[in-house]
Design a protein around this motif. Sequence first.
Motif, PDB file in Angstrom:
ATOM      1  N   MET A  49       0.828  -1.184   0.000  1.00 27.97           N
ATOM      2  CA  MET A  49       0.000   0.000   0.000  1.00 27.97           C
ATOM      3  C   MET A  49       0.878   1.255   0.000  1.00 27.97           C
ATOM      4  N   ALA A  50       2.128   1.122   0.325  1.00 30.61           N
ATOM      5  CA  ALA A  50       3.016   2.278   0.337  1.00 30.61           C
ATOM      6  C   ALA A  50       3.167   2.834  -1.067  1.00 30.61           C
ATOM      7  N   GLY A  51       3.048   4.130  -1.182  1.00 28.82           N
ATOM      8  CA  GLY A  51       3.209   4.776  -2.469  1.00 28.82           C
ATOM      9  C   GLY A  51       1.937   4.828  -3.308  1.00 28.82           C
ATOM     10  N   GLN A  52       0.868   4.192  -2.850  1.00 26.28           N
ATOM     11  CA  GLN A  52      -0.383   4.201  -3.603  1.00 26.28           C
ATOM     12  C   GLN A  52      -1.117   5.517  -3.354  1.00 26.28           C
ATOM     13  N   LYS A  53      -1.550   6.175  -4.420  1.00 32.48           N
ATOM     14  CA  LYS A  53      -2.240   7.454  -4.304  1.00 32.48           C
ATOM     15  C   LYS A  53      -3.738   7.226  -4.113  1.00 32.48           C
ATOM     16  N   LEU A  54      -4.338   8.033  -3.250  1.00 34.01           N
ATOM     17  CA  LEU A  54      -5.766   7.934  -3.019  1.00 34.01           C
ATOM     18  C   LEU A  54      -6.568   8.689  -4.068  1.00 34.01           C
ATOM     19  N   TYR A  55      -5.980   9.740  -4.621  1.00 33.57           N
ATOM     20  CA  TYR A  55      -6.657  10.551  -5.625  1.00 33.57           C
ATOM     21  C   TYR A  55      -5.596  11.287  -6.436  1.00 33.57           C
ATOM     22  N   PRO A  56      -5.938  11.768  -7.618  1.00 34.77           N
ATOM     23  CA  PRO A  56      -4.957  12.465  -8.462  1.00 34.77           C
ATOM     24  C   PRO A  56      -4.748  13.911  -8.004  1.00 34.77           C
ATOM     25  N   ARG A  57      -3.688  14.166  -7.284  1.00 39.81           N
ATOM     26  CA  ARG A  57      -3.431  15.503  -6.726  1.00 39.81           C
ATOM     27  C   ARG A  57      -3.338  16.563  -7.813  1.00 39.81           C
ATOM     28  N   ALA A  58      -2.666  16.251  -8.901  1.00 39.64           N
ATOM     29  CA  ALA A  58      -2.495  17.232  -9.975  1.00 39.64           C
ATOM     30  C   ALA A  58      -3.844  17.628 -10.570  1.00 39.64           C
ATOM     31  N   THR A  59      -4.734  16.665 -10.705  1.00 40.70           N
ATOM     32  CA  THR A  59      -6.059  16.955 -11.258  1.00 40.70           C
ATOM     33  C   THR A  59      -6.839  17.879 -10.341  1.00 40.70           C
ATOM     34  N   ARG A 113      -6.179  30.899  -9.103  1.00 38.41           N
ATOM     35  CA  ARG A 113      -5.170  31.016  -8.056  1.00 38.41           C
ATOM     36  C   ARG A 113      -4.431  29.695  -7.907  1.00 38.41           C
ATOM     37  N   ASN A 114      -3.183  29.797  -7.517  1.00 36.04           N
ATOM     38  CA  ASN A 114      -2.411  28.594  -7.218  1.00 36.04           C
ATOM     39  C   ASN A 114      -2.727  28.132  -5.807  1.00 36.04           C
ATOM     40  N   LEU A 115      -2.498  26.861  -5.547  1.00 36.45           N
ATOM     41  CA  LEU A 115      -2.725  26.294  -4.223  1.00 36.45           C
ATOM     42  C   LEU A 115      -1.409  26.163  -3.474  1.00 36.45           C
ATOM     43  N   THR A 116      -1.485  26.276  -2.153  1.00 34.91           N
ATOM     44  CA  THR A 116      -0.302  26.005  -1.353  1.00 34.91           C
ATOM     45  C   THR A 116      -0.029  24.503  -1.378  1.00 34.91           C
ATOM     46  N   LYS A 117       1.061  24.114  -0.779  1.00 35.70           N
ATOM     47  CA  LYS A 117       1.566  22.745  -0.894  1.00 35.70           C
ATOM     48  C   LYS A 117       0.523  21.664  -0.587  1.00 35.70           C
ATOM     49  N   ASN A 118      -0.201  21.785   0.517  1.00 38.89           N
ATOM     50  CA  ASN A 118      -1.127  20.720   0.917  1.00 38.89           C
ATOM     51  C   ASN A 118      -2.590  21.143   0.893  1.00 38.89           C
ATOM     52  N   ALA A 119      -2.929  22.226   0.215  1.00 38.92           N
ATOM     53  CA  ALA A 119      -4.320  22.673   0.152  1.00 38.92           C
ATOM     54  C   ALA A 119      -5.205  21.643  -0.541  1.00 38.92           C
ATOM     55  N   ASP A 120      -4.674  20.969  -1.544  1.00 40.33           N
ATOM     56  CA  ASP A 120      -5.460  19.958  -2.245  1.00 40.33           C
ATOM     57  C   ASP A 120      -5.837  18.798  -1.321  1.00 40.33           C
ATOM     58  N   VAL A 121      -4.981  18.487  -0.380  1.00 39.69           N
ATOM     59  CA  VAL A 121      -5.289  17.426   0.584  1.00 39.69           C
ATOM     60  C   VAL A 121      -6.470  17.844   1.455  1.00 39.69           C
ATOM     61  N   MET A 122      -6.477  19.096   1.895  1.00 41.87           N
ATOM     62  CA  MET A 122      -7.569  19.597   2.725  1.00 41.87           C
ATOM     63  C   MET A 122      -8.878  19.641   1.935  1.00 41.87           C
ATOM     64  N   ILE A 123      -8.802  20.016   0.678  1.00 46.11           N
ATOM     65  CA  ILE A 123      -9.994  20.037  -0.178  1.00 46.11           C
ATOM     66  C   ILE A 123     -10.539  18.621  -0.332  1.00 46.11           C
ATOM     67  N   PHE A 124      -9.668  17.660  -0.565  1.00 43.05           N
ATOM     68  CA  PHE A 124     -10.094  16.275  -0.724  1.00 43.05           C
ATOM     69  C   PHE A 124     -10.712  15.737   0.566  1.00 43.05           C
ATOM     70  N   LEU A 125     -10.108  16.030   1.709  1.00 39.74           N
ATOM     71  CA  LEU A 125     -10.651  15.557   2.985  1.00 39.74           C
ATOM     72  C   LEU A 125     -12.009  16.176   3.271  1.00 39.74           C
ATOM     73  N   ASP A 126     -12.168  17.458   2.969  1.00 41.49           N
ATOM     74  CA  ASP A 126     -13.455  18.119   3.162  1.00 41.49           C
ATOM     75  C   ASP A 126     -14.512  17.488   2.259  1.00 41.49           C
TER      76      ASP A 126
END
Length: 77
Positions: free
Chosen positions: A1-11, A22-35
């Motif tokens: 399971m290591a290295g497996q992506k849960l969702y396409p971050r770039a998308t 606007r550009n996103l900060t480093k981990n903003a996409d993770v917060m959007i996905f969790l929300d």
Amino acid sequence: MAGQKLYPRATVKKIVKAHSNRNLTKNADVMIFLDYMLFMQTLMKEAAVEAKKGGERSVTARSVKKVTADALAKFRG
């Protein structure tokens, strides 16, 4: 399971940038996905309750539609 992506971050980043210019900060996409995942969990739980109250055996599109507005209201910031 290591290295497996849960969702396409770039998308996710491209979609947000396209809608907000606007550009996103480093981990903003993770917060959007969790929300998003919390919203979907809430929506399905409420739809299941609505389906049960309506005497349905499973969650249907009708039960999801009935609870969508309330679920969206809970996640507006």
